[in-house]
Design a protein around this motif. Sequence first.
Motif, PDB file in Angstrom:
ATOM      1  N   SER A  17     -12.528 -23.811 -65.506  1.00 51.74           N
ATOM      2  CA  SER A  17     -11.422 -23.620 -66.446  1.00 51.74           C
ATOM      3  C   SER A  17     -11.271 -22.155 -66.822  1.00 51.74           C
ATOM      4  O   SER A  17     -10.148 -21.613 -66.885  1.00 51.74           O
ATOM      5  CB  SER A  17     -11.650 -24.457 -67.707  1.00 51.74           C
ATOM      6  OG  SER A  17     -11.727 -25.837 -67.402  1.00 51.74           O
ATOM      7  N   ARG A  18     -12.371 -21.496 -67.075  1.00 50.63           N
ATOM      8  CA  ARG A  18     -12.332 -20.082 -67.454  1.00 50.63           C
ATOM      9  C   ARG A  18     -11.811 -19.216 -66.299  1.00 50.63           C
ATOM     10  O   ARG A  18     -11.053 -18.264 -66.511  1.00 50.63           O
ATOM     11  CB  ARG A  18     -13.716 -19.629 -67.910  1.00 50.63           C
ATOM     12  CG  ARG A  18     -14.148 -20.254 -69.234  1.00 50.63           C
ATOM     13  CD  ARG A  18     -15.587 -19.874 -69.607  1.00 50.63           C
ATOM     14  NE  ARG A  18     -15.744 -18.437 -69.827  1.00 50.63           N
ATOM     15  CZ  ARG A  18     -15.493 -17.825 -70.974  1.00 50.63           C
ATOM     16  NH1 ARG A  18     -15.053 -18.522 -72.020  1.00 50.63           N
ATOM     17  NH2 ARG A  18     -15.688 -16.521 -71.090  1.00 50.63           N
ATOM     18  N   GLU A  19     -12.189 -19.574 -65.079  1.00 52.64           N
ATOM     19  CA  GLU A  19     -11.695 -18.833 -63.920  1.00 52.64           C
ATOM     20  C   GLU A  19     -10.176 -18.948 -63.801  1.00 52.64           C
ATOM     21  O   GLU A  19      -9.479 -17.948 -63.574  1.00 52.64           O
ATOM     22  CB  GLU A  19     -12.351 -19.365 -62.647  1.00 52.64           C
ATOM     23  CG  GLU A  19     -13.836 -19.056 -62.527  1.00 52.64           C
ATOM     24  CD  GLU A  19     -14.476 -19.777 -61.357  1.00 52.64           C
ATOM     25  OE1 GLU A  19     -13.769 -20.575 -60.691  1.00 52.64           O
ATOM     26  OE2 GLU A  19     -15.683 -19.567 -61.109  1.00 52.64           O
ATOM     27  N   VAL A  20      -9.656 -20.148 -63.957  1.00 50.64           N
ATOM     28  CA  VAL A  20      -8.222 -20.364 -63.819  1.00 50.64           C
ATOM     29  C   VAL A  20      -7.455 -19.679 -64.953  1.00 50.64           C
ATOM     30  O   VAL A  20      -6.415 -19.039 -64.724  1.00 50.64           O
ATOM     31  CB  VAL A  20      -7.903 -21.874 -63.778  1.00 50.64           C
ATOM     32  CG1 VAL A  20      -6.390 -22.117 -63.784  1.00 50.64           C
ATOM     33  CG2 VAL A  20      -8.524 -22.514 -62.536  1.00 50.64           C
ATOM     34  N   LEU A  21      -7.951 -19.803 -66.171  1.00 52.63           N
ATOM     35  CA  LEU A  21      -7.286 -19.159 -67.303  1.00 52.63           C
ATOM     36  C   LEU A  21      -7.202 -17.651 -67.097  1.00 52.63           C
ATOM     37  O   LEU A  21      -6.163 -17.025 -67.356  1.00 52.63           O
ATOM     38  CB  LEU A  21      -8.030 -19.483 -68.597  1.00 52.63           C
ATOM     39  CG  LEU A  21      -7.828 -20.894 -69.146  1.00 52.63           C
ATOM     40  CD1 LEU A  21      -8.916 -21.242 -70.156  1.00 52.63           C
ATOM     41  CD2 LEU A  21      -6.440 -21.025 -69.794  1.00 52.63           C
ATOM     42  N   LYS A  22      -8.276 -17.065 -66.630  1.00 52.59           N
ATOM     43  CA  LYS A  22      -8.290 -15.617 -66.406  1.00 52.59           C
ATOM     44  C   LYS A  22      -7.289 -15.225 -65.321  1.00 52.59           C
ATOM     45  O   LYS A  22      -6.544 -14.235 -65.470  1.00 52.59           O
ATOM     46  CB  LYS A  22      -9.697 -15.177 -66.030  1.00 52.59           C
ATOM     47  CG  LYS A  22      -9.881 -13.664 -65.976  1.00 52.59           C
ATOM     48  CD  LYS A  22     -11.339 -13.305 -65.751  1.00 52.59           C
ATOM     49  CE  LYS A  22     -11.520 -11.782 -65.759  1.00 52.59           C
ATOM     50  NZ  LYS A  22     -12.951 -11.411 -65.578  1.00 52.59           N
ATOM     51  N   GLU A  23      -7.249 -15.986 -64.231  1.00 55.51           N
ATOM     52  CA  GLU A  23      -6.291 -15.717 -63.163  1.00 55.51           C
ATOM     53  C   GLU A  23      -4.857 -15.836 -63.647  1.00 55.51           C
ATOM     54  O   GLU A  23      -3.965 -15.125 -63.174  1.00 55.51           O
ATOM     55  CB  GLU A  23      -6.525 -16.677 -61.996  1.00 55.51           C
ATOM     56  CG  GLU A  23      -7.779 -16.396 -61.203  1.00 55.51           C
ATOM     57  CD  GLU A  23      -7.960 -17.379 -60.068  1.00 55.51           C
ATOM     58  OE1 GLU A  23      -6.933 -17.887 -59.554  1.00 55.51           O
ATOM     59  OE2 GLU A  23      -9.115 -17.648 -59.678  1.00 55.51           O
ATOM     60  N   ALA A  24      -4.629 -16.742 -64.594  1.00 57.10           N
ATOM     61  CA  ALA A  24      -3.279 -16.961 -65.120  1.00 57.10           C
ATOM     62  C   ALA A  24      -2.884 -15.928 -66.173  1.00 57.10           C
ATOM     63  O   ALA A  24      -1.762 -15.964 -66.679  1.00 57.10           O
ATOM     64  CB  ALA A  24      -3.176 -18.361 -65.715  1.00 57.10           C
ATOM     65  N   GLY A  25      -3.806 -15.029 -66.501  1.00 55.64           N
ATOM     66  CA  GLY A  25      -3.498 -13.981 -67.455  1.00 55.64           C
ATOM     67  C   GLY A  25      -3.811 -14.315 -68.891  1.00 55.64           C
ATOM     68  O   GLY A  25      -3.333 -13.618 -69.803  1.00 55.64           O
ATOM     69  N   PHE A  26      -4.621 -15.340 -69.106  1.00 57.05           N
ATOM     70  CA  PHE A  26      -4.981 -15.741 -70.467  1.00 57.05           C
ATOM     71  C   PHE A  26      -6.449 -15.445 -70.734  1.00 57.05           C
ATOM     72  O   PHE A  26      -7.253 -15.274 -69.815  1.00 57.05           O
ATOM     73  CB  PHE A  26      -4.696 -17.230 -70.679  1.00 57.05           C
ATOM     74  CG  PHE A  26      -3.241 -17.582 -70.605  1.00 57.05           C
ATOM     75  CD1 PHE A  26      -2.397 -17.312 -71.678  1.00 57.05           C
ATOM     76  CD2 PHE A  26      -2.702 -18.159 -69.463  1.00 57.05           C
ATOM     77  CE1 PHE A  26      -1.044 -17.626 -71.610  1.00 57.05           C
ATOM     78  CE2 PHE A  26      -1.353 -18.465 -69.378  1.00 57.05           C
ATOM     79  CZ  PHE A  26      -0.513 -18.190 -70.456  1.00 57.05           C
ATOM     80  N   ASP A  27      -6.783 -15.397 -71.995  1.00 59.85           N
ATOM     81  CA  ASP A  27      -8.156 -15.156 -72.406  1.00 59.85           C
ATOM     82  C   ASP A  27      -9.015 -16.367 -72.022  1.00 59.85           C
ATOM     83  O   ASP A  27      -8.743 -17.484 -72.482  1.00 59.85           O
ATOM     84  CB  ASP A  27      -8.193 -14.934 -73.922  1.00 59.85           C
ATOM     85  CG  ASP A  27      -9.549 -14.446 -74.417  1.00 59.85           C
ATOM     86  OD1 ASP A  27     -10.564 -14.761 -73.778  1.00 59.85           O
ATOM     87  OD2 ASP A  27      -9.584 -13.788 -75.472  1.00 59.85           O
TER      88      ASP A  27
END
Length: 554
Positions: A246-256
């Motif tokens: 989840s953290r990997e995807v959020l970061k890729e999407a430009g979110f914290d």
Amino acid sequence: MSQHFFERHRETLERAVEAIHDRGYWSAYPEMPSGKLYGETANDDGKAAFEGYLNTYFEIDQPGTIGKVGKEASPFGTQLGITYPKADVEVLLPAMQAAIPAWRKASPEVRAGVCLEILHRLNKRSYEVAYAVMHTTGQAFMMAFQAGGPHAQDRGLEAVAYAYREMKQTAETGFWEKPQGKQEPLKMNKKFNIMPRGIGLVIGCCTFPTWNGYPGFFASLATGNAVLAKPHAGAILPMAITVQISREVLKEAGFDPNLVTLVANDPGQPMASVLAMRPEIKIIDFTGSTANGDWLEQNARHAQVYTEKAGVNTIVIDSNDDFKGMIRNIAFSLCLYSGQMCTAPQNIYVPRDGIKAGDQHLSFAEVAKAIADGVSKFLSDPARAVEVLGAIQNEGVLKRIEAAHDLGEVLLASQTITHPQFPAATVRTPVIIKLDATDQSIYMHEHFGPIAFVIATDNTEHSMALVSKAVREQGALTASIYSSDEAVLSAMEEAMAEAGVALSCNLTGGVFVNQSAAFSDFHGTGANPAANAALTDGAFVASRFRVVQSRRHA
């Protein structure tokens, strides 16, 4: 990138929204562990990934790490040796709060797209998750793959679909014009903001960490909240993998990435109750014991609390035209994952004068013996038995199994089976006890594990009354009836609807009372003490956000 995820998964989301309306069969993720579906090397890769975690530190780059925790042991007989970040919540919670504003401002489409990308990547790593689930819960591999992987992912997608639908019910903007007779009309431009509650706490269970955890996890995330995963101390790894992805995807999407974090703890530490009482926690999803669930409902008044607790699940036998099919179905239901399912049947009510089975009359004793013999026959091949039973997850279940033998006449004693692949595994067969309807002090509460009671009642009407009493007072997640009389089936349907529990009628084939299908079956109802919510419906997601408006003169 965030909008790209939505476009990539738009068709899946649209089909999921259709499915929650139609309630027919649909699944987004293949349930069979097949190389043709997941790649020829997927099993080996997943097993290697799991083994790579053993005796290592599971790195999650979240703020506030002040050490290491983790003492998971496989019910199949080995220590996992995995440690996880020990979290300083005084640092972690503010970091999560700081991540929310940008996530809140994202559209429902963007948030849904991110969630579906997380689920997509989880699905690609289903073998890895399956081994993690297997060796923390004691589920046999097939169940761990299906329930811990694709079925859990379906439940997560189902929650996203409901969340998306509920958020789209309200327009983002509106133009309001009210006539004023001969005067100029009043005109207003209005904006409607989807406002999340804050941080959602997902308190996991030790038996189904992903299947029970994903609905709340994804419902909160999709509606704009941050999610703090607090897995059971005995089953951390499956949710740690989920948090990492989840953290990997959020970061890729430009979110914290601090929108999703993990708080792990060692056994015996009261971490869940401490976190639940933090004022920053605005949503709590809980699966576990009645005592802990009741405590959360009574004390965590500052949060929106969703609980799935314990219940007394029952089977009523009135009559049957396929007696052998009924016995096979009941036997499988009693054996599946050693009864360590919140949906597993416990009480089997049979009229003391017996039942009609096709053209013959069978006595109570004959029915009870057939159930016990059915379980024995089903488990007669140890190699097959362990693939259904799995392993006992914790010491508490073992103690209940032993104690059950002193509760009444033993129809079938529990036995120890040696697992051919894992000799140190803790494997026990079900114990079946004969009781009378007067023994309510024994059977009117849950005995979690492979423990069943065959109970003699005055008649079927008496059986249904006892079921209704148990559901209303103790709660239940499932009820089942066998009858060849349509009037009896209709009466049972009405009684169970009034009591607020899902009913299955005359299951003799490949569907079992302790199984629940995403997009079609509601798991729990929220209408009896076993759960205050259903997985999943509109009510499960709608209170995770609020609509706050602003208006200006046009």
